[in-house]
Enzyme design. Structure first.
Site, PDB file in Angstrom:
ATOM      1  N   HIS A  79      -8.423  12.395 -12.200  1.00  0.00           N
ATOM      2  CA  HIS A  79      -9.687  11.694 -12.450  1.00  0.00           C
ATOM      3  C   HIS A  79     -10.693  11.999 -11.335  1.00  0.00           C
ATOM      4  O   HIS A  79     -11.879  12.222 -11.598  1.00  0.00           O
ATOM      5  CB  HIS A  79      -9.444  10.192 -12.553  1.00  0.00           C
ATOM      6  CG  HIS A  79     -10.694   9.383 -12.571  1.00  0.00           C
ATOM      7  ND1 HIS A  79     -11.616   9.433 -13.596  1.00  0.00           N
ATOM      8  CD2 HIS A  79     -11.199   8.497 -11.662  1.00  0.00           C
ATOM      9  CE1 HIS A  79     -12.625   8.621 -13.319  1.00  0.00           C
ATOM     10  NE2 HIS A  79     -12.393   8.041 -12.149  1.00  0.00           N
ATOM     11  N   ASP A  82     -12.107  15.392 -11.826  1.00  0.00           N
ATOM     12  CA  ASP A  82     -13.042  15.357 -12.944  1.00  0.00           C
ATOM     13  C   ASP A  82     -14.376  14.763 -12.509  1.00  0.00           C
ATOM     14  O   ASP A  82     -15.446  15.280 -12.842  1.00  0.00           O
ATOM     15  CB  ASP A  82     -12.438  14.551 -14.099  1.00  0.00           C
ATOM     16  CG  ASP A  82     -13.343  14.519 -15.315  1.00  0.00           C
ATOM     17  OD1 ASP A  82     -13.778  15.605 -15.763  1.00  0.00           O
ATOM     18  OD2 ASP A  82     -13.601  13.415 -15.829  1.00  0.00           O
TER      19      ASP A  82
END
Length: 121
Positions: A79, A82
Site C-alpha cells: 500500500h 502504491d
C-alpha cells in the site's frame, strides 16, 4: 533480516512522506487556480523534498530484500508503494499544469496588452 515491525515502520514512513508531498502538491494546485505560479513552484519544491524521503525509505527497504534480508510479504508495504507512486504521478501532472498555465497566462496577458493598441485613432 527485516522483521514485521521494521517493515511496518518503513511502510508508515513512506506513507507519511508521500502524504506530506501530496499536501504540497494540492497546495500547488490551489496556487495555480489563483494564478500564483511562484507559490505553486515553491510548493512543488517542498513536495519533491518529501517524495525523495519516501523514495529513499522504499529503496533502502528493497535493497535490504535484494541482499537476502527480506521479511514476509506486507500488504501495508505494498500500500505504501502504491501511495508513493500515485503521489509521484500527481506531482508530475501538477508540474506540467504549472507550465501549461504559465504559458496560458502569458498569452492572455499579451492579447490583453495588444487589444488596446488596435483601438487608437
Amino acid at each position: 533480516m527485516l522483521n514485521d515491525k521494521s517493515t511496518a515502520e518503513n511502510a508508515m514512513q513512506i506513507i507519511l512522506y508521500s502524504g506530506n508531498a501530496r499536501v504540497h502538491c494540492m497546495d500547488a494546485l490551489k496556487a495555480i487556480e489563483n494564478g500564483h505560479f511562484e507559490k505553486a513552484n515553491e510548493e512543488m519544491k517542498l513536495a519533491n523534498e518529501e517524495i525523495v524521503k519516501a523514495h529513499k525509505v522504499q529503496t533502502d527497504t528493497i535493497s535490504e530484500e535484494a541482499q537476502g534480508k527480506a521479511g514476509e510479504y506486507s500488504v501495508l508495504f505494498a500500500h505504501a508503494q502504491d501511495t508513493l507512486m500515485t503521489v509521484y504521478s500527481e506531482m508530475n501532472i501538477t508540474k506540467r499544469m504549472i507550465k501549461i498555465f504559465e504559458v496560458y497566462e502569458k498569452r492572455l496577458s499579451n492579447l490583453e496588452s495588444h487589444k488596446g493598441e488596435g483601438k487608437r485613432s
